[in-house]
Enzyme design. Structure first.
Site, mmCIF file in Angstrom:
data_model
loop_
_atom_site.group_PDB
_atom_site.id
_atom_site.type_symbol
_atom_site.label_atom_id
_atom_site.label_comp_id
_atom_site.label_asym_id
_atom_site.label_seq_id
_atom_site.Cartn_x
_atom_site.Cartn_y
_atom_site.Cartn_z
ATOM 1 N N LYS A 199 -13.999 32.735 -56.791
ATOM 2 C CA LYS A 199 -13.889 33.760 -57.840
ATOM 3 C C LYS A 199 -15.113 34.676 -57.825
ATOM 4 C CE LYS A 199 -10.084 32.569 -60.139
ATOM 5 N NZ LYS A 199 -9.722 31.285 -59.689
ATOM 6 N N SER A 232 -11.709 28.675 -65.137
ATOM 7 C CA SER A 232 -11.911 29.083 -66.535
ATOM 8 C C SER A 232 -10.794 29.945 -67.131
ATOM 9 C CB SER A 232 -13.241 29.823 -66.650
ATOM 10 O OG SER A 232 -13.207 30.980 -65.851
ATOM 11 N N THR A 251 -17.583 26.560 -73.662
ATOM 12 C CA THR A 251 -16.654 27.606 -74.127
ATOM 13 C C THR A 251 -16.193 27.374 -75.561
ATOM 14 O OG1 THR A 251 -14.414 28.445 -73.819
ATOM 15 C CG2 THR A 251 -14.803 26.244 -73.014
ATOM 16 N N TYR A 278 -8.342 23.680 -70.026
ATOM 17 C CA TYR A 278 -9.642 24.322 -69.814
ATOM 18 C C TYR A 278 -10.645 23.821 -70.862
ATOM 19 C CZ TYR A 278 -13.257 27.913 -69.949
ATOM 20 O OH TYR A 278 -14.464 28.565 -69.999
#
Ligand code: UDP
Length: 335
Positions: free
Chosen positions: A35, A76, A116, A140
């Site tokens: 990514k 993510s 997160t 996630y």
């Protein structure tokens, strides 16, 4: 200090690497470039590899004297995690445990962990503080929480000191214009709106207009990526200065609806943008707004770029200058 940054070629990682180097730290980046972008790492050594590669990690940590690790490397995307939970457990849990093991063997005492707001799940109270119940509603969030739950035990048994940072909606781009947000495929609101402004996508799709919010669209807490980067440096310095393990939210404390983001973008780009309303996206809570009082109080973190106009303006400058994203250097994702 010499810092190993996993995932340092990605969006938040690359901005943090830049600021670490500015703050005179030495940096080694480990990234598998699934990514991330080679061109996003200009001021540090980049090692292309997997965090699940135990041999690579052990060799690296035994040959280079690393003082601390900032661990960004992870999968993510909420939607993707619902489709492929096994990948999320393999990468975010197994991969992270392999990294912790290599750190333990090499005697590295400090970890800054990229967590997160997805650990909280559906909010029962706004703003969300760190002691809000953590009941994730997707793999996630669950995989990030799983690692957060392991860390106190590693601290107790092995003395690994950590700070976990729970990001709300990272947004914006490097104010110097060198780095920006590039995902393939893009799923995030602000870059998608800017792609519409550039004529790369025909219209903005607004997911849901029947949420219990003032204009019916979802409200999120957007935080500038450079302010996030600064928080990582403060966390490192705190750990090195003897701070106890801790968990901190990183957000603005202000919520903006999807429509407000689109309207603010129209002002920045100077024209109206085509938009349509579509169905709600599965798993989107109506409102997510952080209380970041704890990190302001304890680490004296002060966001400087996180008003919505500055977030969009820095992102727009990046997108205008780099409409096709980062230049492709050498081997790159998708090649
Ligand atoms: N969103 C939208 N259209 C898009 C992408 C996102 O309306 O094309 C909404 C999404 O439903 C959410 C907000 O924008 O309410 C922020 O989404 P994003 O994917 O940027 O971040 P997330 O909140 O999922 O981390």
């Amino acid at each position: 200090m010499h810092i190993l940054v996993t995932g340092g070629a990605g969006y938040i990682g690359s901005h943090t690497v830049k600021d670490l180097v500015k703050a005179r730290h030495q940096v080694t980046v480990l990234d598998n470039l699934s990514k991330g972008w080679r061109a996003a790492v200009t001021k540090a050594r980049l090692i292309e590899g997997e965090i699940t590669n135990q041999r690579l990690l052990c060799e690296l940590l035994q040959t280079v004297k690393i003082n601390a690790v900032i661990h960004f490397a992870a999968s993510s995307l909420v939607g993707e995690s619902m489709q492929c939970p096994a990948d999320y457990y393999a990468n975010n849990v197994t991969g992270s445990l392999i990294l912790l093991e290599a750190m333990r063997e090499a005697g590295i005492p400090y970890l800054v962990f990229s967590s997160t707001a997805a650990v909280y799940g559906e909010p029962v109270e706004i703003p969300i503080s760190e002691d809000h119940p953590a009941i994730p509603t997707n793999p996630y969030g669950a995989t990030k929480l799983a690692l957060e739950e392991a860390l106190p035990w590693y601290y107790q048994a092995y003395g690994l000191r950590y700070i976990s940072l729970r990001y709300f909606n990272a947004a914006g781009a490097d104010p110097d214009g060198e780095l920006g947000e590039v995902h393939e495929p893009e799923t995030h609101l602000i870059p998608l709106v800017l792609k519409t402004a550039l004529g790369q996508t025909p219209e903005i799709k607004i997911f849901g207009r029947d949420y219990p919010t003032p204009d019916g669209t979802c409200v999120r807490d957007y935080i500038h990526v450079t302010d996030l980067a600064q928080a990582h440096i403060l966390a490192l310095e705190a750990l090195a200065g003897g701070a106890n393990p801790s968990i901190y939210n990183l957000g603005n404390g202000n919520g903006y609806s999807v429509l407000e983001v689109v309207q603010a973008t129209e002002k920045v780009v100077g024209k109206p943008l085509p938009k349509t309303f579509s169905r709600r996206r599965v798993g989107d809570p109506a409102v997510l707004v952080a209380s970041a009082e704890k990190i302001k109080r304890e680490l004296h973190w002060r966001p400087c770029y996180s008003d919505l106009h500055t977030i969009i303006e820095t992102a727009w400058r990046w997108h205008q200058k780099n409409p096709l994203g980062y230049p492709k250097i050498g081997i790159y994702p998708g090649s």
